[in-house]
Design a protein around this motif. Structure first.
Motif, PDB file in Angstrom:
ATOM      1  N   SER A   1      35.743 -33.659  37.818  1.00 13.93           N
ATOM      2  CA  SER A   1      36.630 -32.529  38.106  1.00 13.93           C
ATOM      3  C   SER A   1      37.814 -32.478  37.144  1.00 13.93           C
ATOM      4  O   SER A   1      38.256 -31.406  36.764  1.00 13.93           O
ATOM      5  N   THR A   2      38.330 -33.666  36.718  1.00 20.28           N
ATOM      6  CA  THR A   2      39.418 -33.596  35.715  1.00 20.28           C
ATOM      7  C   THR A   2      38.866 -33.086  34.402  1.00 20.28           C
ATOM      8  O   THR A   2      39.523 -32.355  33.675  1.00 20.28           O
ATOM      9  N   MET A   3      37.616 -33.502  34.117  1.00 18.14           N
ATOM     10  CA  MET A   3      36.996 -33.049  32.883  1.00 18.14           C
ATOM     11  C   MET A   3      36.869 -31.527  32.901  1.00 18.14           C
ATOM     12  O   MET A   3      37.217 -30.857  31.940  1.00 18.14           O
ATOM     13  N   ASN A   4      36.416 -30.995  34.048  1.00 13.26           N
ATOM     14  CA  ASN A   4      36.276 -29.546  34.173  1.00 13.26           C
ATOM     15  C   ASN A   4      37.615 -28.840  34.053  1.00 13.26           C
ATOM     16  O   ASN A   4      37.708 -27.789  33.436  1.00 13.26           O
ATOM     17  N   ALA A   5      38.658 -29.432  34.631  1.00 13.55           N
ATOM     18  CA  ALA A   5      39.991 -28.831  34.554  1.00 13.55           C
ATOM     19  C   ALA A   5      40.434 -28.748  33.098  1.00 13.55           C
ATOM     20  O   ALA A   5      41.011 -27.751  32.683  1.00 13.55           O
ATOM     21  N   ASN A   6      40.149 -29.804  32.329  1.00 10.55           N
ATOM     22  CA  ASN A   6      40.527 -29.797  30.907  1.00 10.55           C
ATOM     23  C   ASN A   6      39.745 -28.747  30.131  1.00 10.55           C
ATOM     24  O   ASN A   6      40.309 -28.033  29.304  1.00 10.55           O
ATOM     25  N   VAL A   7      38.444 -28.687  30.400  1.00 13.90           N
ATOM     26  CA  VAL A   7      37.608 -27.705  29.715  1.00 13.90           C
ATOM     27  C   VAL A   7      38.100 -26.300  30.034  1.00 13.90           C
ATOM     28  O   VAL A   7      38.243 -25.461  29.152  1.00 13.90           O
ATOM     29  N   LEU A   8      38.416 -26.075  31.304  1.00 16.04           N
ATOM     30  CA  LEU A   8      38.873 -24.760  31.746  1.00 16.04           C
ATOM     31  C   LEU A   8      40.196 -24.402  31.071  1.00 16.04           C
ATOM     32  O   LEU A   8      40.396 -23.278  30.609  1.00 16.04           O
ATOM     33  N   ARG A   9      41.119 -25.368  31.006  1.00 16.13           N
ATOM     34  CA  ARG A   9      42.409 -25.106  30.352  1.00 16.13           C
ATOM     35  C   ARG A   9      42.193 -24.734  28.882  1.00 16.13           C
ATOM     36  O   ARG A   9      42.788 -23.787  28.390  1.00 16.13           O
ATOM     37  N   ASN A  10      41.309 -25.467  28.223  1.00 11.86           N
ATOM     38  CA  ASN A  10      41.055 -25.174  26.808  1.00 11.86           C
ATOM     39  C   ASN A  10      40.455 -23.780  26.618  1.00 11.86           C
ATOM     40  O   ASN A  10      40.837 -23.052  25.706  1.00 11.86           O
ATOM     41  N   VAL A  11      39.537 -23.422  27.506  1.00 12.72           N
ATOM     42  CA  VAL A  11      38.939 -22.083  27.442  1.00 12.72           C
ATOM     43  C   VAL A  11      40.025 -21.017  27.606  1.00 12.72           C
ATOM     44  O   VAL A  11      40.079 -20.034  26.871  1.00 12.72           O
ATOM     45  N   ASN A  12      40.919 -21.265  28.573  1.00 16.45           N
ATOM     46  CA  ASN A  12      42.000 -20.304  28.824  1.00 16.45           C
ATOM     47  C   ASN A  12      42.973 -20.218  27.650  1.00 16.45           C
ATOM     48  O   ASN A  12      43.424 -19.138  27.292  1.00 16.45           O
ATOM     49  N   ILE A  13      43.289 -21.362  27.067  1.00 20.52           N
ATOM     50  CA  ILE A  13      44.204 -21.358  25.920  1.00 20.52           C
ATOM     51  C   ILE A  13      43.574 -20.572  24.765  1.00 20.52           C
ATOM     52  O   ILE A  13      44.225 -19.728  24.147  1.00 20.52           O
ATOM     53  N   ASN A  14      42.302 -20.827  24.503  1.00 25.84           N
ATOM     54  CA  ASN A  14      41.619 -20.100  23.425  1.00 25.84           C
ATOM     55  C   ASN A  14      41.670 -18.590  23.654  1.00 25.84           C
ATOM     56  O   ASN A  14      41.958 -17.812  22.748  1.00 25.84           O
ATOM     57  N   ARG A  15      41.377 -18.206  24.884  1.00 26.92           N
ATOM     58  CA  ARG A  15      41.338 -16.789  25.236  1.00 26.92           C
ATOM     59  C   ARG A  15      42.726 -16.152  25.114  1.00 26.92           C
ATOM     60  O   ARG A  15      42.907 -15.114  24.490  1.00 26.92           O
ATOM     61  N   ARG A  16      43.731 -16.814  25.686  1.00 25.82           N
ATOM     62  CA  ARG A  16      45.081 -16.257  25.680  1.00 25.82           C
ATOM     63  C   ARG A  16      45.723 -16.304  24.289  1.00 25.82           C
ATOM     64  O   ARG A  16      46.595 -15.500  23.973  1.00 25.82           O
ATOM     65  N   LEU A  17      45.292 -17.268  23.469  1.00 18.83           N
ATOM     66  CA  LEU A  17      45.848 -17.369  22.128  1.00 18.83           C
ATOM     67  C   LEU A  17      45.412 -16.167  21.279  1.00 18.83           C
ATOM     68  O   LEU A  17      46.195 -15.623  20.503  1.00 18.83           O
ATOM     69  N   ARG A  18      44.179 -15.756  21.477  1.00 15.47           N
ATOM     70  CA  ARG A  18      43.712 -14.534  20.801  1.00 15.47           C
ATOM     71  C   ARG A  18      44.571 -13.344  21.202  1.00 15.47           C
ATOM     72  O   ARG A  18      45.010 -12.543  20.369  1.00 15.47           O
ATOM     73  N   TYR A  19      44.820 -13.252  22.500  1.00 18.07           N
ATOM     74  CA  TYR A  19      45.666 -12.181  23.019  1.00 18.07           C
ATOM     75  C   TYR A  19      47.064 -12.259  22.405  1.00 18.07           C
ATOM     76  O   TYR A  19      47.639 -11.252  21.986  1.00 18.07           O
ATOM     77  N   ALA A  20      47.602 -13.485  22.330  1.00 21.36           N
ATOM     78  CA  ALA A  20      48.959 -13.686  21.801  1.00 21.36           C
ATOM     79  C   ALA A  20      49.047 -13.234  20.345  1.00 21.36           C
ATOM     80  O   ALA A  20      50.022 -12.584  19.946  1.00 21.36           O
ATOM     81  N   ILE A  21      48.026 -13.557  19.557  1.00 25.07           N
ATOM     82  CA  ILE A  21      48.010 -13.169  18.141  1.00 25.07           C
ATOM     83  C   ILE A  21      47.968 -11.639  18.022  1.00 25.07           C
ATOM     84  O   ILE A  21      48.732 -11.034  17.276  1.00 25.07           O
ATOM     85  N   ASP A  22      47.072 -11.028  18.813  1.00 27.09           N
ATOM     86  CA  ASP A  22      46.893  -9.578  18.720  1.00 27.09           C
ATOM     87  C   ASP A  22      48.083  -8.795  19.257  1.00 27.09           C
ATOM     88  O   ASP A  22      48.263  -7.628  18.914  1.00 27.09           O
ATOM     89  N   ASN A  23      48.874  -9.416  20.119  1.00 30.83           N
ATOM     90  CA  ASN A  23      49.958  -8.683  20.767  1.00 30.83           C
ATOM     91  C   ASN A  23      51.353  -9.187  20.405  1.00 30.83           C
ATOM     92  O   ASN A  23      52.315  -8.894  21.115  1.00 30.83           O
TER      93      ASN A  23
END
Ligand code: C2E
Ligand code: CA
Ligand code: CA
Ligand code: CA
Length: 278
Positions: free
Chosen positions: A14-36
């Motif tokens: 479950s900690t592994m999944n939490a880390n994977v999920l955080r990384n997925v979210n960071i990747n997604r939001r970072l794209r948004y941050a660059i574009d906006n």
């Protein structure tokens, strides 16, 4: 025994999944941050330790996301290096920093240090062209840009790297080795590439007051840098005693919370004007 095993496994899972999920979210939001336009550069003063005056700044990226809150650069830069967004982040940092520093030349002939990831050097030609284009466009004198790279870049066996770094120096652009002492430690690269500055990592500066071994190490690094004609910057100076010790050792420059935290552009500008008047 079986139960314990299963519990510890699912906990790990479950900690592994939490880390994977955080990384997925960071990747997604970072794209948004660059574009906006949600990224911002902060500036930390570089201090001449002998005069106590500001002689430059290091540009450091800041990102506060609406969903994730403040994300430390160490965390999102690492992910951006893996997903390729580092090129866009790097362009943003370089352009912003050079634009600001060009404007600040009217206040003081300051230098601006910009951090570069080793990944950005995979296409040396493109990077060199980019740097030249940004300098041209912003009008920042070449000698005012300081390209900061870490020791990890020296692991690369690219033959192009050597000529690219030589070309940077030939153009009059400054080249600094960052986080010195924490990475790849074959020192031969210090002679191979024409660095202008060496930045002693905070880890060695932190315990200067208490730790005799760290004091000897810092002394040795400064002596070596002088022998190689490199200027020395001590990073992470938080206490006056550390600054005094470094000054006695003839360390030219310092950075750290003792002088100032990294600041938004407008606040750095105010500090620069005050410093210039005093
Ligand atoms: P770095 O290049 O070694 O930057 C110095 C870090 O030390 C910065 O952390 C700075 O805020 C922090 N620092 C400065 N003085 C002190 C002090 O007295 N005490 C303590 N505890 N810390 C101090 P920051 O801004 O969180 O950046 C972390 C790392 O993220 C940087 O380490 C750099 O490797 C990377 N980074 C930041 N911005 C960029 C960027 O625009 N491009 C690239 N490629 N990397 C960046
Ligand atoms: Ca740096
Ligand atoms: Ca550093
Ligand atoms: Ca670092």
């Amino acid at each position: 025994v079986k139960d314990n095993g299963r519990n510890s496994f699912s906990f790990y899972n479950s900690t592994m999944n939490a880390n994977v999920l955080r990384n997925v979210n960071i990747n997604r939001r970072l794209r948004y941050a660059i574009d906006n336009g949600k990224l911002e550069m902060y500036y930390q003063p570089l201090i001449n330790l002998q005069t106590g005056k500001i002689c430059g700044a290091e540009a450091l990226m800041r990102w506060t996301d609406e969903e994730l809150g403040f994300v430390p650069p160490d965390e999102f830069i690492l992910l951006a290096e893996r997903n390729g967004l580092i090129h866009q982040l790097g362009d943003f940092a370089l352009t912003q920093a050079c634009q600001q520093a060009a404007k600040w030349q009217a206040i003081s002939p300051m230098q601006i240090a910009v951090n570069f990831s080793s990944v950005q050097f995979r296409d040396c030609h493109a990077l060199l062209a980019k740097i030249i284009a940004v300098l041209d466009k912003t009008g920042l004198p070449k000698s005012k840009l300081d390209v900061e790279v870490t020791e990890s870049l020296m692991i690369s066996q690219e033959s192009e790297l050597s000529s690219m770094l030589a070309e940077l120096r030939h153009l009059g652009i400054q080249l600094s080795i960052d986080d010195f002492g924490t990475g790849y430690s074959a020192l031969s690269y210090l002679q191979k590439y024409a660095f202008s500055k060496l930045k002693i990592d905070r880890a060695f500066v932190m315990n200067l007051s208490e730790n005799e071994a760290d004091r000897s190490l810092v002394k040795a690094i400064i002596a070596m840098a002088k022998a190689l004609n490199l200027k020395v910057v001590a990073e992470g100076i938080e206490e006056q005693a550390q600054a005094d010790f470094l000054k006695r050792l003839d360390c030219e420059y310092g950075q750290g919370y003792l002088f100032s935290k990294p600041l938004p552009a407008d606040e750095f500008e105010k500090l620069l004007i005050e410093d210039n008047l005093s």
